[in-house]
Design an enzyme around this catalytic site. Structure first.
Site, mmCIF file in Angstrom:
data_model
loop_
_atom_site.group_PDB
_atom_site.id
_atom_site.type_symbol
_atom_site.label_atom_id
_atom_site.label_comp_id
_atom_site.label_asym_id
_atom_site.label_seq_id
_atom_site.Cartn_x
_atom_site.Cartn_y
_atom_site.Cartn_z
ATOM 1 N N SER A 13 -11.754 -6.707 6.315
ATOM 2 C CA SER A 13 -12.780 -6.298 5.487
ATOM 3 C C SER A 13 -13.359 -7.180 4.374
ATOM 4 C CB SER A 13 -12.022 -4.932 4.652
ATOM 5 O OG SER A 13 -12.824 -4.015 5.059
ATOM 6 N N ARG B 261 -1.920 -6.872 12.079
ATOM 7 C CA ARG B 261 -2.780 -6.085 13.084
ATOM 8 C C ARG B 261 -3.500 -7.218 14.041
ATOM 9 N NH1 ARG B 261 -6.417 -1.769 10.000
ATOM 10 N NH2 ARG B 261 -4.607 -0.590 9.137
ATOM 11 N N GLU C 106 -10.189 -2.397 13.033
ATOM 12 C CA GLU C 106 -10.394 -3.268 11.918
ATOM 13 C C GLU C 106 -9.314 -4.173 11.811
ATOM 14 O OE1 GLU C 106 -11.146 -1.193 8.261
ATOM 15 O OE2 GLU C 106 -10.191 -2.961 7.352
ATOM 16 N N ARG D 240 -0.725 1.744 12.971
ATOM 17 C CA ARG D 240 -1.449 0.439 12.487
ATOM 18 C C ARG D 240 -1.245 0.344 10.697
ATOM 19 N NH1 ARG D 240 -7.926 0.868 13.286
ATOM 20 N NH2 ARG D 240 -8.251 2.425 11.501
ATOM 21 N N HIS D 241 -0.655 1.217 10.303
ATOM 22 C CA HIS D 241 -0.337 1.149 8.918
ATOM 23 C C HIS D 241 1.177 0.723 8.623
ATOM 24 C CE1 HIS D 241 -4.150 3.390 8.853
ATOM 25 N NE2 HIS D 241 -4.516 2.355 7.830
ATOM 26 N N GLU E 237 0.552 4.223 0.859
ATOM 27 C CA GLU E 237 -0.224 5.231 1.537
ATOM 28 C C GLU E 237 0.701 5.731 2.417
ATOM 29 O OE1 GLU E 237 -3.152 2.690 3.772
ATOM 30 O OE2 GLU E 237 -4.440 2.981 1.942
ATOM 31 N N ARG F 191 0.739 -1.341 0.010
ATOM 32 C CA ARG F 191 -0.063 -0.065 -0.027
ATOM 33 C C ARG F 191 0.941 1.276 0.007
ATOM 34 N NH1 ARG F 191 -5.345 -1.892 2.209
ATOM 35 N NH2 ARG F 191 -5.478 -3.686 1.132
HETATM 36 P P1 ATP Z 1 -7.628 0.975 7.071
HETATM 37 O O1 ATP Z 1 -9.060 1.540 6.778
HETATM 38 O O2 ATP Z 1 -7.422 0.671 8.344
HETATM 39 O O3 ATP Z 1 -6.529 1.707 6.224
HETATM 40 P P2 ATP Z 1 -8.381 -0.619 4.859
HETATM 41 O O4 ATP Z 1 -9.846 -0.363 4.894
HETATM 42 O O5 ATP Z 1 -7.510 0.227 3.954
HETATM 43 O O6 ATP Z 1 -7.670 -0.334 6.164
HETATM 44 P P3 ATP Z 1 -8.464 -3.033 3.627
HETATM 45 O O7 ATP Z 1 -8.084 -2.593 2.114
HETATM 46 O O8 ATP Z 1 -9.901 -3.525 3.585
HETATM 47 O O9 ATP Z 1 -8.245 -2.107 4.685
HETATM 48 O O10 ATP Z 1 -7.495 -4.113 3.910
HETATM 49 C C1 ATP Z 1 -8.017 -5.354 4.743
HETATM 50 C C2 ATP Z 1 -7.323 -5.635 6.084
HETATM 51 O O11 ATP Z 1 -5.951 -5.490 5.809
HETATM 52 C C3 ATP Z 1 -7.615 -4.592 7.092
HETATM 53 O O12 ATP Z 1 -8.743 -4.787 7.727
HETATM 54 C C4 ATP Z 1 -6.165 -4.489 7.719
HETATM 55 O O13 ATP Z 1 -6.405 -5.743 8.831
HETATM 56 C C5 ATP Z 1 -5.416 -4.938 6.788
HETATM 57 N N1 ATP Z 1 -4.548 -3.686 6.394
HETATM 58 C C6 ATP Z 1 -5.130 -2.866 5.527
HETATM 59 N N2 ATP Z 1 -4.104 -1.660 5.062
HETATM 60 C C7 ATP Z 1 -3.134 -2.110 5.869
HETATM 61 C C8 ATP Z 1 -2.102 -1.319 6.197
HETATM 62 N N3 ATP Z 1 -1.615 -0.148 5.486
HETATM 63 N N4 ATP Z 1 -0.971 -1.932 7.063
HETATM 64 C C9 ATP Z 1 -1.330 -2.966 7.568
HETATM 65 N N5 ATP Z 1 -2.318 -3.573 7.625
HETATM 66 C C10 ATP Z 1 -3.411 -3.301 6.600
#
Ligand code: ATP
Length: 545
Positions: free
Chosen positions: A471, A519, A468, A325-326, A319, A317
């Site tokens: 998803s 996570r 979270e 948590r990211h 981002e 990602r």
């Molecule tokens: P968030 O809203 O917390 O940024 P997201 O909605 O982008 O998460 P999803 O794309 O739905 O997350 O990804 C599914 C799962 O992957 C999340 O529930 C989380 O456990 C994990 N996840 C997502 N983005 C990250 C990240 N940048 N780092 C670590 N774990 C992540």
């Protein structure tokens, strides 16, 4: 400088030289007198004790020679099959089974304390520690003791020793009722003398109400910069064993339920979820992206009749999220499965998978959980069986009850997500729950809308300690509907043509989800930062080690 000046300087130097040599001669004479006196005294002592008189020569003779020293670089020349090694944690069992037998142990020098004729080392093997004594006796020479004391902390050594029962418990070691009396010691791999962090400091409890909280702690960047050392602490050893447990349990439980493990490409031609948070990589004369999730490929495996699939792998990602948590690269535990008529068939399977994982961690990883709890505040993780399931609207209502103002279709902000977690815990006494029927507007294009209300969707998130961790949703398996929704999200259809095409040959209804492994471990243990559960974390500011 003129000639005269030069001569002056030379004369001065001569004078100084002379004074110095006079001083040195005096010193030598003094030392000679001292040595003669010492020899006289020794001879007298030998005469009174009736000794042979060649004590000096005997003391200098090293009767332990060949039983200690730096080992030759191990290049696989010999197997030393006569050396049967025992694990530190098995020492007491070994002693019971083979009393009076010596053992071979390989480990790291955790601490070292030497005084005069003896040396106490604490030997560490992963999270197990044992005290070792190297003391001068008829098989251990003082040279061997000296060598033992010269070994740097964290070096790896091979020891041959006798197991000795101790009368009072050794509180500082995991092996408290015995110690090793070493009589052979070899240095296998030396650590440099100056360590960037001390394992003892990095292992120190970091608890909120700890009266010793002002003691030296190692900050996170120092830990991560020197991760190899940092990972040697008992808590870190436990965290990554438990993390392996999460993956193993995930695999075992799903395999038992008829799932097949698949591997999906990480280099892809188009962003899987649309959006800008993809890393671009050069791909020969072109460019490609790193997969943000295995989403499209899991679904294509379903269209290819695998029925129930999961995958464990890297997810990227791009981002710039500098939060607790990211990460920019994390491990995704993803699953997808077909259902007959209702996506709750899948929701139940995923919920039960979590229950099984939590039970497995609780029952099989108690030692690791305790090791982490010795360093950090860890509240036992609570869960209900079957898991609690609420609808998004119910969650919003709970938040509004405590004064939060938010729209029906608004996504949960991080603070509201956490607050809802606390409200759920207070009301239902669970750290894990499922929130179903999210607003359609906040979900990706492939999410199946709710047939009864266009505002909602057949999608869900799962939470641990109010954050979270999953998803998921029922996915649209009708190609025309999928195109309609993709267009609504302004997604370029031509870029996902092969994905959409997969649904044109008939595809069963299906649903699934994506879980963030780091996570899950962070929140199961109640840790405060995802970098603690990623062995070599990648975030916007960290790309090494
Ligand atoms: P968030 O809203 O917390 O940024 P997201 O909605 O982008 O998460 P999803 O794309 O739905 O997350 O990804 C599914 C799962 O992957 C999340 O529930 C989380 O456990 C994990 N996840 C997502 N983005 C990250 C990240 N940048 N780092 C670590 N774990 C992540």
């Amino acid at each position: 400088m003129g000639i005269d000046e030069k001569t002056n300087v030379a004369a001065e130097a001569n004078e100084t030289g002379e004074t110095q040599s006079k001083k040195a001669a005096k010193k030598l004479a003094k030392e000679a007198v001292k040595a003669a006196k010492k020899a006289e005294y020794k001879a007298a002592a030998a005469a009174t004790s009736g000794a042979s008189g060649n004590n000096d020569a005997e003391a200098a003779k090293d009767y332990s020679e060949g039983k200690y020293g730096a080992s030759k670089l191990i290049q696989s020349q010999e197997r030393h099959e006569d050396r049967i090694f025992t694990r530190v944690s098995d020492l007491s069992q070994f002693a019971e089974k083979y009393p009076n037998q010596s053992v071979w142990v390989r480990g790291r020098v955790h601490t070292s304390r030497c005084k005069g004729k003896q040396c106490f080392l604490i030997l560490r093997q992963q999270s197990s520690t044992v005290q070792c004594l190297i003391a001068v006796n008829d098989v251990v020479s003082k040279q061997m003791v000296k060598f033992s004391g010269s070994i740097n902390k964290e070096s790896i050594i091979d020891l041959r020793a006798k197991i000795v029962a101790v009368s009072s418990k050794i509180e500082s070691c995991t092996e408290q009722n015995l110690e090793l009396a070493a009589f052979e010691i070899y240095l296998v791999s030396s650590a440099k003398p100056q360590l960037p962090l001390q394992i003892e400091d990095a292992s120190r409890p970091e608890k909120n109400n700890d009266p010793n909280s002002l003691q030296i702690r190692v900050n996170q960047d120092t830990r991560l910069d020197n991760r190899v050392l940092d990972l040697r602490t008992p808590a870190n050893q436990a965290i990554f064993r438990l993390e392996a447990g999460v993956c193993r349990l995930f695999r075992d439980i799903l395999a038992r339920n008829g799932f097949t493990e698949i591997h999906t490409p990480k280099i892809i031609s188009a962003a899987s979820e649309g959006g800008a948070n993809v890393f671009t990589v050069s791909y020969f004369k072109d460019s490609a992206y790193l997969a943000q999730s295995p989403q499209l490929y899991k679904q294509m495996a379903i269209a290819a009749d695998f029925e129930k699939v999961y995958t464990v792998g890297a997810v990227f990602r791009a981002e710039d999220s500098n939060t607790h948590r990211h990460l920019t690269e994390f491990v995704g535990l993803d699953l997808e499965m077909t259902f007959k008529y209702h996506y709750h068939e899948v929701l139940d399977t995923i919920g039960n998978t979590f229950t099984e994982i939590f039970k497995g961690l609780r029952d099989e990883y108690a030692t690791e959980i305790t090791a982490v709890a010795n360093q950090y505040d860890v509240e036992p993780f609570k869960f209900l069986e079957p898991p609690l399931r609420l609808e998004y609207a119910q969650g919003v209502a709970m938040l509004r009850e405590v004064g939060i103002e938010m729209g029906d279709e608004e996504d949960l902000s991080t603070p509201n997500e956490k607050l809802l977690g606390r409200l759920v815990k207070a009301k239902y006494d669970t750290d894990f729950y499922i929130l179903d029927k999210f607003p359609l507007a906040v979900r990706p294009f492939y999410t199946m809308p709710d047939p009864n209300n266009p505002k909602w969707s057949n999608s869900y998130d799962m939470f641990m300690r109010g954050e979270e961790i999953l998803s998921g949703a029922q996915r649209i398996h009708d190609p025309d509907y999928l195109i309609e929704r993709a267009k609504h999200h302004a997604i370029d259809i031509s870029k996902i043509a092969s994905y959409i095409e997969a649904f044109r040959f008939g595809c069963p209804p299906h649903a699934g989800g994506g879980i963030g492994m780091e996570r899950v471990v962070m929140l199961y243990l109640g840790l405060d930062n995802i970098r603690k559960t990623s062995m070599f974390p990648r975030d916007p500011k960290r790309l090494t080690p």
